[in-house]
Each structure stands twice: as C-alpha cells, then as structure tokens.
Design a protein around this motif. Structure first.
Motif, PDB file in Angstrom:
ATOM      1  N   TYR A   1       0.877  -1.160   0.071  1.00  0.00           N
ATOM      2  CA  TYR A   1      -0.108  -0.131   0.015  1.00  0.00           C
ATOM      3  C   TYR A   1       0.932   1.226  -0.113  1.00  0.00           C
ATOM      4  CZ  TYR A   1      -3.800   3.129   1.312  1.00  0.00           C
ATOM      5  OH  TYR A   1      -4.857   4.022   1.488  1.00  0.00           O
ATOM      6  N   ASN A   2       1.804   1.145   0.917  1.00  0.00           N
ATOM      7  CA  ASN A   2       2.764   2.362   0.873  1.00  0.00           C
ATOM      8  C   ASN A   2       3.493   2.648  -0.398  1.00  0.00           C
ATOM      9  OD1 ASN A   2       2.039   3.009   3.511  1.00  0.00           O
ATOM     10  ND2 ASN A   2       3.585   1.983   4.605  1.00  0.00           N
ATOM     11  N   GLN A   3       4.044   1.666  -1.040  1.00  0.00           N
ATOM     12  CA  GLN A   3       4.806   1.574  -2.236  1.00  0.00           C
ATOM     13  C   GLN A   3       3.936   2.077  -3.290  1.00  0.00           C
ATOM     14  OE1 GLN A   3       6.139  -2.353  -2.563  1.00  0.00           O
ATOM     15  NE2 GLN A   3       8.113  -2.074  -1.182  1.00  0.00           N
ATOM     16  N   ILE A   4       2.612   1.657  -3.264  1.00  0.00           N
ATOM     17  CA  ILE A   4       1.633   2.128  -4.471  1.00  0.00           C
ATOM     18  C   ILE A   4       1.418   3.484  -4.230  1.00  0.00           C
ATOM     19  CG2 ILE A   4      -0.665   1.926  -5.061  1.00  0.00           C
ATOM     20  CD1 ILE A   4      -0.663  -0.934  -4.689  1.00  0.00           C
ATOM     21  N   VAL A   5       1.378   3.967  -3.213  1.00  0.00           N
ATOM     22  CA  VAL A   5       0.952   5.579  -2.936  1.00  0.00           C
ATOM     23  C   VAL A   5       2.289   6.267  -3.303  1.00  0.00           C
ATOM     24  CG1 VAL A   5       0.605   7.311  -1.102  1.00  0.00           C
ATOM     25  CG2 VAL A   5      -0.689   5.076  -1.091  1.00  0.00           C
ATOM     26  N   LYS A   6       3.400   5.893  -3.216  1.00  0.00           N
ATOM     27  CA  LYS A   6       4.664   6.686  -3.619  1.00  0.00           C
ATOM     28  C   LYS A   6       4.596   6.677  -5.177  1.00  0.00           C
ATOM     29  CE  LYS A   6       7.202   5.728   0.584  1.00  0.00           C
ATOM     30  NZ  LYS A   6       8.403   5.167   0.965  1.00  0.00           N
ATOM     31  N   LEU A   7       4.326   5.340  -5.726  1.00  0.00           N
ATOM     32  CA  LEU A   7       4.386   5.348  -7.042  1.00  0.00           C
ATOM     33  C   LEU A   7       3.373   6.240  -7.811  1.00  0.00           C
ATOM     34  CD1 LEU A   7       5.269   1.627  -7.593  1.00  0.00           C
ATOM     35  CD2 LEU A   7       6.939   3.438  -8.055  1.00  0.00           C
ATOM     36  N   LEU A   8       2.020   6.209  -7.232  1.00  0.00           N
ATOM     37  CA  LEU A   8       1.076   6.888  -7.999  1.00  0.00           C
ATOM     38  C   LEU A   8       1.720   8.538  -8.042  1.00  0.00           C
ATOM     39  CD1 LEU A   8      -2.139   5.527  -6.182  1.00  0.00           C
ATOM     40  CD2 LEU A   8      -1.614   5.420  -8.743  1.00  0.00           C
ATOM     41  N   TYR A   9       2.191   9.183  -6.958  1.00  0.00           N
ATOM     42  CA  TYR A   9       2.414  10.264  -6.932  1.00  0.00           C
ATOM     43  C   TYR A   9       3.849  10.645  -7.550  1.00  0.00           C
ATOM     44  CZ  TYR A   9      -1.181  11.800  -3.683  1.00  0.00           C
ATOM     45  OH  TYR A   9      -2.385  12.215  -3.176  1.00  0.00           O
ATOM     46  N   ARG A  10       4.526   9.687  -8.052  1.00  0.00           N
ATOM     47  CA  ARG A  10       5.809   9.901  -8.741  1.00  0.00           C
ATOM     48  C   ARG A  10       5.555   9.741 -10.213  1.00  0.00           C
ATOM     49  NH1 ARG A  10      10.068   5.907  -6.598  1.00  0.00           N
ATOM     50  NH2 ARG A  10       9.603   7.101  -4.726  1.00  0.00           N
TER      51      ARG A  10
ATOM     52  N   ALA B   1      -3.444  10.551  -9.808  1.00  0.00           N
ATOM     53  CA  ALA B   1      -3.149  10.010  -8.496  1.00  0.00           C
ATOM     54  C   ALA B   1      -4.194   9.972  -7.773  1.00  0.00           C
ATOM     55  CB  ALA B   1      -1.620  10.601  -8.247  1.00  0.00           C
ATOM     56  N   ALA B   2      -5.122  11.121  -7.700  1.00  0.00           N
ATOM     57  CA  ALA B   2      -5.876  11.280  -6.599  1.00  0.00           C
ATOM     58  C   ALA B   2      -7.108  10.276  -6.884  1.00  0.00           C
ATOM     59  CB  ALA B   2      -6.271  12.936  -6.334  1.00  0.00           C
ATOM     60  N   ALA B   3      -7.356  10.343  -8.243  1.00  0.00           N
ATOM     61  CA  ALA B   3      -8.392   9.231  -8.574  1.00  0.00           C
ATOM     62  C   ALA B   3      -8.061   8.040  -8.340  1.00  0.00           C
ATOM     63  CB  ALA B   3      -8.723   9.498 -10.200  1.00  0.00           C
ATOM     64  N   PHE B   4      -7.001   7.627  -8.584  1.00  0.00           N
ATOM     65  CA  PHE B   4      -6.540   6.072  -8.327  1.00  0.00           C
ATOM     66  C   PHE B   4      -6.461   5.908  -6.690  1.00  0.00           C
ATOM     67  CE2 PHE B   4      -4.385   5.828 -12.502  1.00  0.00           C
ATOM     68  CZ  PHE B   4      -5.191   4.928 -13.035  1.00  0.00           C
ATOM     69  N   LEU B   5      -5.913   7.049  -5.847  1.00  0.00           N
ATOM     70  CA  LEU B   5      -6.048   7.063  -4.526  1.00  0.00           C
ATOM     71  C   LEU B   5      -7.319   6.776  -4.031  1.00  0.00           C
ATOM     72  CD1 LEU B   5      -3.818   6.979  -2.346  1.00  0.00           C
ATOM     73  CD2 LEU B   5      -4.067   9.262  -2.334  1.00  0.00           C
ATOM     74  N   TYR B   6      -8.533   7.455  -4.583  1.00  0.00           N
ATOM     75  CA  TYR B   6      -9.724   7.416  -3.935  1.00  0.00           C
ATOM     76  C   TYR B   6     -10.133   5.738  -3.971  1.00  0.00           C
ATOM     77  CZ  TYR B   6     -14.703   8.085  -3.777  1.00  0.00           C
ATOM     78  OH  TYR B   6     -16.096   8.155  -3.383  1.00  0.00           O
ATOM     79  N   LYS B   7      -9.874   5.249  -5.308  1.00  0.00           N
ATOM     80  CA  LYS B   7     -10.207   4.085  -5.529  1.00  0.00           C
ATOM     81  C   LYS B   7      -9.746   2.909  -4.506  1.00  0.00           C
ATOM     82  CE  LYS B   7     -11.255   4.003 -10.448  1.00  0.00           C
ATOM     83  NZ  LYS B   7     -10.825   3.538 -11.698  1.00  0.00           N
ATOM     84  N   LEU B   8      -8.497   3.372  -4.148  1.00  0.00           N
ATOM     85  CA  LEU B   8      -7.641   2.604  -3.137  1.00  0.00           C
ATOM     86  C   LEU B   8      -8.253   2.776  -1.858  1.00  0.00           C
ATOM     87  CD1 LEU B   8      -5.114   0.717  -2.834  1.00  0.00           C
ATOM     88  CD2 LEU B   8      -3.834   2.554  -2.358  1.00  0.00           C
TER      89      LEU B   8
END
Length: 145
Positions: free
Chosen positions: A92-101, A108-115
C-alpha cells in the motif's frame, strides 16, 4: 603378584549405579483399569511406563499435555494471515509513492480514491476477523486452573 595385577585391570562395561533399582513389584489390572492406566500414561508424555507409575505412587508432579489440533491449525492460519496483511500494508505504501511519482496529481488522486474504498472494505474485514478470533477464544480456549 599375578593376582594383584588381575584385580587392578579394568574389566570394562558400564559403571555401577550408586542406588540401583533392584526391588520388583508385580500387580494385576482388569481390562478397564489397564485402559485407564494406558490413557493416563499416553497423556502424561513420559517416555517410560515404570517411571510414570512411580510418579503416580509417590505423588510426584506429573505433566499432562493435551494438544487441540483445531486450535493449533487456527493459530497457524491466523499467523499466516497476519503476515499477509502486513505485506499488503507495505505494498500500500509503495503504491501511494508510485502514484504520486508517475502520474499527475489529479490522476493519482483518482486512483488513490479507489484505493481508499478498498482499504475501507479491508478495515471492515479486519474487524470481522478480530471478532471471530475473540469468539473463538471465549468458546474454545478454556483456561486451565
């Protein structure tokens, strides 16, 4: 001189015990009594039946261990699940970092909402697991006095 020399020679073998068990006692049991004795012996986990009987006769402390395979299996699966849950947290932590990178902030915010939705479902599942574990403890794991 020959006799004195023979007495001093080492004859080999096991060294004699200081207090050997030389007294023998025999007793007879009915089939029912024998079955009860054998079940107590197996429950004690002692390697020697004679030592087990002596400990019964002289009221020495005797340990009896019963292993509930269902409880052991439940514990092993729960431990495995816990390790998987921890690895999900790391991912989970790795995905959040990769989304914003790698994505724009909006995407990234749209994907983060689904997450976050999936995370909320997982939190409910965790609460259910904790409740099941507590119920299992109450119903199946009796504390010994």
């Amino acid at each position: 001189m020959n006799q004195n020399n023979n007495n001093k020679q080492n004859k080999g073998g096991r060294t004699p015990k200081n207090d050997p068990s030389i007294h023998r006692h025999v007793f007879r049991l009915t089939d029912e009594e024998n079955a009860k004795l054998l079940s107590l012996f197996e429950a004690s986990g002692m390697p020697n039946k004679a030592k087990f009987i002596i400990s019964l006769l002289f009221n020495r402390e005797m340990k009896s261990i019963k292993i509930d395979k269902g409880t052991v299996d439940f514990y092993m699966r729960l431990t495995s699940f816990h390790s998987q849950f921890r690895s999900v947290g790391v991912n989970y932590n790795q995905i959040v970092k990769l989304l914003y990178r790698h994505f724009s902030e909006k995407k990234a915010a749209a994907f983060l909402y689904k997450l976050e939705k999936q995370t909320a479902e997982m939190a409910v599942l965790c609460q259910n697991i904790i409740q099941i574990t507590e119920d299992f403890k109450v119903k199946h794991m009796k504390k010994q006095p």
